[in-house]
Design a protein around this motif. Structure first.
Motif, PDB file in Angstrom:
ATOM      1  N   LYS A   1     112.047  41.101  98.470  1.00 56.71           N
ATOM      2  CA  LYS A   1     110.808  41.550  99.336  1.00 56.71           C
ATOM      3  C   LYS A   1     110.746  41.275 100.664  1.00 56.71           C
ATOM      4  N   GLU A   2     111.240  40.306 101.040  1.00 59.86           N
ATOM      5  CA  GLU A   2     111.336  39.829 102.637  1.00 59.86           C
ATOM      6  C   GLU A   2     112.632  40.597 103.223  1.00 59.86           C
ATOM      7  N   ILE A   3     113.638  41.039 102.735  1.00 59.29           N
ATOM      8  CA  ILE A   3     114.701  41.883 103.005  1.00 59.29           C
ATOM      9  C   ILE A   3     114.161  43.194 103.287  1.00 59.29           C
ATOM     10  N   ALA A   4     113.343  43.723 102.253  1.00 60.96           N
ATOM     11  CA  ALA A   4     112.745  45.235 102.535  1.00 60.96           C
ATOM     12  C   ALA A   4     111.710  45.196 103.614  1.00 60.96           C
ATOM     13  N   ARG A   5     110.955  43.966 103.851  1.00 57.05           N
ATOM     14  CA  ARG A   5     110.272  43.722 105.069  1.00 57.05           C
ATOM     15  C   ARG A   5     110.926  43.965 106.171  1.00 57.05           C
ATOM     16  N   GLN A   6     112.177  43.092 106.339  1.00 59.04           N
ATOM     17  CA  GLN A   6     112.953  43.284 107.644  1.00 59.04           C
ATOM     18  C   GLN A   6     113.739  44.681 107.692  1.00 59.04           C
ATOM     19  N   ARG A   7     113.837  45.387 106.743  1.00 60.94           N
ATOM     20  CA  ARG A   7     114.734  46.586 106.737  1.00 60.94           C
ATOM     21  C   ARG A   7     113.728  47.533 107.276  1.00 60.94           C
ATOM     22  N   ALA A   8     112.446  47.589 107.093  1.00 64.25           N
ATOM     23  CA  ALA A   8     111.352  48.375 107.374  1.00 64.25           C
ATOM     24  C   ALA A   8     111.187  48.447 108.947  1.00 64.25           C
ATOM     25  N   LYS A   9     111.810  47.500 109.533  1.00 60.19           N
ATOM     26  CA  LYS A   9     111.853  47.609 111.140  1.00 60.19           C
ATOM     27  C   LYS A   9     113.040  48.080 111.762  1.00 60.19           C
ATOM     28  N   VAL A  10     113.928  48.823 110.806  1.00 58.50           N
ATOM     29  CA  VAL A  10     115.209  49.415 111.216  1.00 58.50           C
ATOM     30  C   VAL A  10     115.376  50.645 110.703  1.00 58.50           C
ATOM     31  N   GLY A  11     115.152  51.858 111.736  1.00 60.28           N
ATOM     32  CA  GLY A  11     115.441  53.220 111.198  1.00 60.28           C
ATOM     33  C   GLY A  11     117.342  53.527 111.251  1.00 60.28           C
ATOM     34  N   MET A  12     117.547  54.172 110.098  1.00 59.56           N
ATOM     35  CA  MET A  12     118.902  54.495 110.095  1.00 59.56           C
ATOM     36  C   MET A  12     119.045  55.845 109.893  1.00 59.56           C
ATOM     37  N   VAL A  13     120.295  56.389 110.521  1.00 63.19           N
ATOM     38  CA  VAL A  13     120.595  57.925 110.403  1.00 63.19           C
ATOM     39  C   VAL A  13     122.004  58.024 110.055  1.00 63.19           C
ATOM     40  N   PHE A  14     122.306  58.707 108.794  1.00 56.94           N
ATOM     41  CA  PHE A  14     123.523  58.767 108.243  1.00 56.94           C
ATOM     42  C   PHE A  14     124.395  59.984 108.777  1.00 56.94           C
ATOM     43  N   GLN A  15     125.768  60.063 108.337  1.00 59.17           N
ATOM     44  CA  GLN A  15     126.451  61.312 108.457  1.00 59.17           C
ATOM     45  C   GLN A  15     126.070  62.428 107.784  1.00 59.17           C
ATOM     46  N   ARG A  16     125.589  62.083 106.406  1.00 59.10           N
ATOM     47  CA  ARG A  16     125.000  62.958 105.522  1.00 59.10           C
ATOM     48  C   ARG A  16     123.476  62.962 105.711  1.00 59.10           C
TER      49      ARG A  16
END
Length: 284
Positions: free
Chosen positions: A114-129
């Protein structure tokens, strides 16, 4: 959060990667990477395929956990919590079994999901696909995460999504499904989708590599607009022209290590490392 899990770096530092290592079984992919990215900075990672660039992005976004070292976002330690070991010998023994003791004598444990998900919500990522939902329109793709993850109302999520689609030049394609969009348009929807979570940091993993050459410019143009707006970005790309024009900070990686970093002028035009010189002599 305890102060132990905060760095004492100045507040303008968005990302700090400290002695990061990553193993996949016996394959040593990241070998002691140190990197700092300031707030509002565009950092471009260059280098040959297989040099560890994408793995570094995935570690920053916590899609992978580093095997050693630390990564901080806005001073917060990612993916782990650092504590003082217990003074109780039995508890200390249990601590050692469920975590690891660092060279500084601190206990390092994996954060709850749950804490990792909270941290990840602060980062946007755009992939090759593009990874868009094929059964949802462009508008619905951008609305999905804010409603599901942040709990936004449908009306507010729609209003925000329409603004973002206009920002990436797709206000006239909001009712189109991915199959009705070009690759460049789909990638722009993916960028809008990442922005919908209002991230502090945007990561781009070769966002133009799957596109036809004539569609690359429209995606790079959106990324340039984001840079002008002050978005902190780390970009893995083979587009040397983009790095020259937009990057504040260029990093050259090879075989899991950062060999050289500096301004575009320093790294691209006047590289000092022999491997960097050899690379750019072949691609420029």
């Amino acid at each position: 959060m305890s102060n132990m899990n905060k760095t004492d770096e100045s507040s303008d530092l968005m990302v700090k990667v400290q002695a990061a290592h990553k193993f996949f079984d016996d394959l040593h992919v990241l070998k002691g990477v140190d990197l700092e990215v300031k707030r509002g900075e565009v950092c471009v990672l260059l280098g040959p395929s297989g040099s560890g660039k994408s793995t570094l992005l995935r570690c920053i976004n916590e899609l992978e956990q580093v095997s050693g070292g630390r990564i901080y976002l806005n001073g917060e330690l990612l993916g782990m919590v650092e504590e003082n070991p217990s003074s109780n010998p039995i508890r200390a023994l249990l601590d050692r079994k469920r975590g690891s003791i660092t060279s500084e004598g601190k206990l390092l444990r994996k954060l709850p999901d749950k804490e990792i998900a909270r941290q990840r919500a602060k980062v946007g990522m755009v992939f090759q696909r593009f990874n868009l939902f094929p059964h949802k329109t462009a508008l619905e793709n951008v609305m999905e995460a804010p409603m599901q993850v942040k709990g936004l109302s449908k009306q507010k999520a729609k209003s925000q999504a329409l603004e973002l689609l206009e920002r990436v030049g797709l206000s006239d394609r909001d009712d189109h499904y991915p199959s009705q969009l070009s690759g460049g348009q789909q990638q722009r929807v993916a960028i809008a989708r990442a922005l919908a979570m209002e991230p502090e940091l945007m990561l781009f993993d070769e966002p133009t590599s799957a596109l036809d050459p004539e569609l690359v410019g429209e995606v790079l143009s959106v990324m340039q607009d984001l840079a002008r707006g002050g978005m902190t970005m780390i970009v893995v790309t083979h587009e040397i022209g983009f790095a020259r024009e937009v990057a504040d900070h260029v990093v050259f990686m090879d075989e899991g290590k950062i060999l050289e970093q500096g301004t575009p002028e320093q790294v691209i035009n006047h590289p000092q490392n022999p491997r960097t010189q050899d690379f750019f002599s072949k691609v420029l």
